[in-house]
Design an enzyme around this catalytic site. Sequence first.
Site, PDB file in Angstrom:
ATOM      1  N   ASP A  58      41.860  39.816  39.202  1.00  0.00           N
ATOM      2  CA  ASP A  58      40.635  39.178  39.709  1.00  0.00           C
ATOM      3  C   ASP A  58      40.488  39.435  41.207  1.00  0.00           C
ATOM      4  O   ASP A  58      39.475  39.074  41.812  1.00  0.00           O
ATOM      5  CB  ASP A  58      40.574  37.686  39.361  1.00  0.00           C
ATOM      6  CG  ASP A  58      41.714  36.884  39.954  1.00  0.00           C
ATOM      7  OD1 ASP A  58      42.655  37.474  40.534  1.00  0.00           O
ATOM      8  OD2 ASP A  58      41.669  35.636  39.834  1.00  0.00           O
ATOM      9  N   SER A  59      41.474  40.109  41.805  1.00  0.00           N
ATOM     10  CA  SER A  59      41.309  40.589  43.181  1.00  0.00           C
ATOM     11  C   SER A  59      40.110  41.520  43.279  1.00  0.00           C
ATOM     12  O   SER A  59      39.614  41.786  44.373  1.00  0.00           O
ATOM     13  CB  SER A  59      42.570  41.325  43.649  1.00  0.00           C
ATOM     14  OG  SER A  59      42.987  42.269  42.684  1.00  0.00           O
ATOM     15  N   ASP A  97      43.210  39.753  34.220  1.00  0.00           N
ATOM     16  CA  ASP A  97      43.256  38.407  34.787  1.00  0.00           C
ATOM     17  C   ASP A  97      42.153  37.559  34.177  1.00  0.00           C
ATOM     18  O   ASP A  97      40.992  37.979  34.126  1.00  0.00           O
ATOM     19  CB  ASP A  97      42.979  38.485  36.299  1.00  0.00           C
ATOM     20  CG  ASP A  97      44.228  38.297  37.121  1.00  0.00           C
ATOM     21  OD1 ASP A  97      45.199  37.694  36.624  1.00  0.00           O
ATOM     22  OD2 ASP A  97      44.226  38.767  38.269  1.00  0.00           O
ATOM     23  N   LYS A 127      46.495  37.446  32.038  1.00  0.00           N
ATOM     24  CA  LYS A 127      47.323  36.775  33.055  1.00  0.00           C
ATOM     25  C   LYS A 127      46.601  35.504  33.488  1.00  0.00           C
ATOM     26  O   LYS A 127      45.381  35.514  33.686  1.00  0.00           O
ATOM     27  CB  LYS A 127      47.553  37.687  34.256  1.00  0.00           C
ATOM     28  CG  LYS A 127      48.345  36.990  35.379  1.00  0.00           C
ATOM     29  CD  LYS A 127      48.900  37.965  36.398  1.00  0.00           C
ATOM     30  CE  LYS A 127      47.916  38.414  37.447  1.00  0.00           C
ATOM     31  NZ  LYS A 127      47.284  37.315  38.235  1.00  0.00           N
ATOM     32  N   GLU A 129      47.130  31.955  36.120  1.00  0.00           N
ATOM     33  CA  GLU A 129      47.893  31.413  37.253  1.00  0.00           C
ATOM     34  C   GLU A 129      48.313  29.973  36.961  1.00  0.00           C
ATOM     35  O   GLU A 129      47.567  29.220  36.330  1.00  0.00           O
ATOM     36  CB  GLU A 129      47.028  31.451  38.525  1.00  0.00           C
ATOM     37  CG  GLU A 129      46.658  32.865  38.942  1.00  0.00           C
ATOM     38  CD  GLU A 129      45.884  32.914  40.260  1.00  0.00           C
ATOM     39  OE1 GLU A 129      45.692  31.866  40.904  1.00  0.00           O
ATOM     40  OE2 GLU A 129      45.476  34.031  40.640  1.00  0.00           O
ATOM     41  N   GLU A 196      54.306  35.799  43.245  1.00  0.00           N
ATOM     42  CA  GLU A 196      53.559  36.237  44.431  1.00  0.00           C
ATOM     43  C   GLU A 196      53.872  35.338  45.624  1.00  0.00           C
ATOM     44  O   GLU A 196      53.945  34.103  45.516  1.00  0.00           O
ATOM     45  CB  GLU A 196      52.044  36.203  44.147  1.00  0.00           C
ATOM     46  CG  GLU A 196      51.217  36.579  45.380  1.00  0.00           C
ATOM     47  CD  GLU A 196      49.754  36.887  45.087  1.00  0.00           C
ATOM     48  OE1 GLU A 196      49.347  36.851  43.920  1.00  0.00           O
ATOM     49  OE2 GLU A 196      49.026  37.182  46.061  1.00  0.00           O
TER      50      GLU A 196
HETATM   51  O1  KIV Z   1      44.380  39.874  41.067  1.00  0.00           O
HETATM   52  C1  KIV Z   1      45.381  40.508  41.426  1.00  0.00           C
HETATM   53  O2  KIV Z   1      45.266  41.612  41.946  1.00  0.00           O
HETATM   54  C2  KIV Z   1      46.682  39.892  41.220  1.00  0.00           C
HETATM   55  C3  KIV Z   1      47.919  40.435  41.879  1.00  0.00           C
HETATM   56  C4  KIV Z   1      49.124  39.900  41.264  1.00  0.00           C
HETATM   57  C5  KIV Z   1      48.068  41.845  42.056  1.00  0.00           C
HETATM   58  O3  KIV Z   1      46.752  38.927  40.542  1.00  0.00           O
END
Ligand code: KIV
Length: 293
Positions: A58-59, A97, A127, A129, A196
């Site tokens: 999600d970056s 993400d 993924k 968080e 992270e």
């Molecule tokens: O969104 C992202 O880029 C991440 C990092 C762990 C690379 O979650």
Amino acid sequence: MSVPHFRSSDASASSPITFQILQQKKQAGHPIVALTAYDYATARLVDEAGVDLILVGDSLAQVVLGYDSTLPVTVDEMLHHTRAVRRAVRRALVAADMPWGSYHLTVEDALANAVRFIKEAGAQAVKIEGGVARAELVERLTAAEIPVIGHLGLTPQSIHRMGGYKVQGKTPAAIGALLHDAHTLEAAGAAALVLEGMPRETAARITAEVGIPTIGIGAGPDCDGQILVFHDLVNLSFSPPAKFVRRYGDAAALFRSAVETYRRDVEARAFPADAESYHLSSEVAASLADPEN
Ligand code: KIV
């Protein structure tokens, strides 16, 4: 244990990456190579370079879409980019993400969103968080055959709670909480953990204690693997690099110079050249030149 397929640099010689292979890499002490990608072209390059795990992070909210945090990106935007990556990748494992808000309301809502990443975009894992607060969700996703990568430490979706992007896990109490998070997610079925923004020692301890692979970013060299944001790696993120970023190339300089040269050539009528132009056949050209026609 024989590990013939583990040379990340020899992509063509190895079969598609699975979580079982990542697990074997951890056990064999072979580093897992992970990187983000957000579109077809970069995903092809990353996959062909032999990276094991591609994360549609999600970056992308920041490095592709220009938002100032990851919070605004939507499920539909993430799906759009995940599909493009999926179309490019032959070997790497592709994880996506889940954006902020897509798994924070109800477990049913989160399951439905996660199913979209697998069914509509072809991701092989999602993924999410967070630690113990995500245990039930990790269990339900895993029961629904959706592999989950957990993400602990500096979790960018928690920017407002953390009061900024701050290194986590620095005190004995914080280290204890992170260890509890990691063990809980593993017990809930998580297939791997991203660690992270935490001290090297904290990440090393988590890595040694859990049985699943850990992938570090700003967490030191003792994790089972490393991940970076593609745009940071090639200098395309337009922000001063964080301490943990190593730039392996300067795409900004390369692209800037190419575009400036193109602009100068067009302005000087040096582009396109005759060799870069299409031509009429000689018959058609002759007939057009003939005043009788
Ligand atoms: O969104 C992202 O880029 C991440 C990092 C762990 C690379 O979650």
